[in-house]
Motif scaffolding. Structure first.
Motif, PDB file in Angstrom:
ATOM      1  N   ILE A  54       0.882  -1.031  -0.011  1.00  0.00           N
ATOM      2  CA  ILE A  54      -0.023  -0.147   0.047  1.00  0.00           C
ATOM      3  C   ILE A  54       1.026   1.276   0.009  1.00  0.00           C
ATOM      4  CG2 ILE A  54      -1.711   1.036   1.189  1.00  0.00           C
ATOM      5  CD1 ILE A  54      -2.799  -1.395   2.437  1.00  0.00           C
ATOM      6  N   SER A  69      -1.303  10.495  -4.350  1.00  0.00           N
ATOM      7  CA  SER A  69      -2.602   9.704  -4.222  1.00  0.00           C
ATOM      8  C   SER A  69      -3.765  10.629  -4.224  1.00  0.00           C
ATOM      9  CB  SER A  69      -2.342   8.951  -2.713  1.00  0.00           C
ATOM     10  OG  SER A  69      -3.562   8.421  -2.387  1.00  0.00           O
ATOM     11  N   TYR A  73      -3.664   8.415   0.494  1.00  0.00           N
ATOM     12  CA  TYR A  73      -2.873   7.265   0.951  1.00  0.00           C
ATOM     13  C   TYR A  73      -3.933   6.362   1.736  1.00  0.00           C
ATOM     14  CZ  TYR A  73       0.964   9.203  -1.249  1.00  0.00           C
ATOM     15  OH  TYR A  73       1.923   9.983  -2.040  1.00  0.00           O
ATOM     16  N   ASN A  74      -5.226   6.692   1.820  1.00  0.00           N
ATOM     17  CA  ASN A  74      -6.035   5.931   2.824  1.00  0.00           C
ATOM     18  C   ASN A  74      -6.562   4.931   2.210  1.00  0.00           C
ATOM     19  OD1 ASN A  74      -8.196   5.263   4.344  1.00  0.00           O
ATOM     20  ND2 ASN A  74      -9.488   7.149   4.042  1.00  0.00           N
ATOM     21  N   ALA A  75      -6.171   3.694   2.599  1.00  0.00           N
ATOM     22  CA  ALA A  75      -6.513   2.335   1.955  1.00  0.00           C
ATOM     23  C   ALA A  75      -8.079   2.134   2.139  1.00  0.00           C
ATOM     24  CB  ALA A  75      -5.769   1.379   2.904  1.00  0.00           C
ATOM     25  N   SER A  78      -9.894   3.410  -1.320  1.00  0.00           N
ATOM     26  CA  SER A  78      -9.053   3.554  -2.611  1.00  0.00           C
ATOM     27  C   SER A  78      -9.928   3.888  -3.786  1.00  0.00           C
ATOM     28  CB  SER A  78      -8.701   1.981  -2.957  1.00  0.00           C
ATOM     29  OG  SER A  78      -8.130   1.873  -4.003  1.00  0.00           O
ATOM     30  N   SER A 123      -5.647   3.416  -8.266  1.00  0.00           N
ATOM     31  CA  SER A 123      -6.242   2.991  -7.009  1.00  0.00           C
ATOM     32  C   SER A 123      -5.983   4.083  -5.982  1.00  0.00           C
ATOM     33  CB  SER A 123      -5.533   1.865  -6.555  1.00  0.00           C
ATOM     34  OG  SER A 123      -4.201   2.105  -6.317  1.00  0.00           O
ATOM     35  N   GLY A 124      -4.823   5.179  -6.579  1.00  0.00           N
ATOM     36  CA  GLY A 124      -4.566   6.047  -5.230  1.00  0.00           C
ATOM     37  C   GLY A 124      -3.566   5.539  -4.388  1.00  0.00           C
ATOM     38  N   LEU A 125      -3.309   3.986  -4.480  1.00  0.00           N
ATOM     39  CA  LEU A 125      -2.372   3.560  -3.455  1.00  0.00           C
ATOM     40  C   LEU A 125      -1.135   2.831  -4.063  1.00  0.00           C
ATOM     41  CD1 LEU A 125      -5.321   2.016  -1.390  1.00  0.00           C
ATOM     42  CD2 LEU A 125      -4.122   4.057  -0.850  1.00  0.00           C
ATOM     43  N   ASP A 126      -0.701   3.300  -5.300  1.00  0.00           N
ATOM     44  CA  ASP A 126       0.256   2.665  -5.960  1.00  0.00           C
ATOM     45  C   ASP A 126       1.445   2.690  -5.101  1.00  0.00           C
ATOM     46  OD1 ASP A 126       2.033   1.263  -7.404  1.00  0.00           O
ATOM     47  OD2 ASP A 126       1.689   2.427  -9.427  1.00  0.00           O
TER      48      ASP A 126
END
Length: 186
Positions: A54, A69, A73-75, A78, A123-126
């Motif tokens: 994440i 992100s 970075y909020n899983a 996503s 995804s914003g979480l790469d």
């Protein structure tokens, strides 16, 4: 009508049992054979647990910056920004990221900035950046940390993940693992 409703109810019950029970247990069972038993790729560093699969926010100039992100970075949330490449708000955001990068990396021209340092992933979480994105930051980090640029090139080479089976995907670098290795240099 009765001939349609009864099979529909039976099919619904079979699907419920399969997808809520059998399928779930099958996926859970397969996950038990993966590293960390399907709990993600956890790294413990300085007593703190990180998930390397994440994306993490690294904005300090003494570290390699991570990919932006769209979700902070909020899983739990996503997702991408859902703004197209012609959206004026999106273009302003990307330009602001370019300007910020240029301020923090003097000597780098706009054309040298890889797109993954100024655009968020779907995804914003790469958690990964390209090898080029890491290399373009070497001069800044070498100056701040008083480390030879050659040492940082070697570190990037060590942390580069090759494509799956040498065919699928591109070379990439996990930013969290790279920055932990950077801290361990001292």
């Amino acid at each position: 009508m009765k001939s349609n409703i009864l099979p529909s109810i039976k099919l619904t019950l079979v699907c419920l049992v399969f997808f809520m029970g059998i399928y779930t247990l099958a996926v859970y069972g397969i996950a038990q054979f993966t590293p960390n038993n399907g709990n993600g790729d956890m790294i413990v560093h300085n007593g703190k647990i990180y998930y390397s699969n994440i994306g993490q926010a690294f904005t300090d100039d003494s570290y390699f910056n991570s990919r932006p992100s769209a979700v902070g970075y909020n899983a739990a949330g996503s997702g991408g920004s859902n703004k197209g490449p012609g959206n004026p708000d999106y273009l302003k955001e990307v330009q602001a990221r370019i300007d910020t990068f240029l301020v923090h990396n003097p000597g780098v021209s706009k054309s040298e900035i890889p797109s993954d340092l100024v655009t968020a992933s779907g995804s914003g979480l790469d958690p990964n950046i390209s090898v080029q994105a890491a290399k373009v930051q070497i001069k800044r980090i070498a100056n701040i940390r008083n480390i030879a640029e050659e040492t940082l090139f070697q570190l990037i080479e060590q942390q580069t993940e090759k494509p799956l089976l040498g065919l699928f995907g591109t070379e990439k670098i996990n930013v969290l693992k790279l920055n932990i290795a950077l801290d361990d240099l001292k």
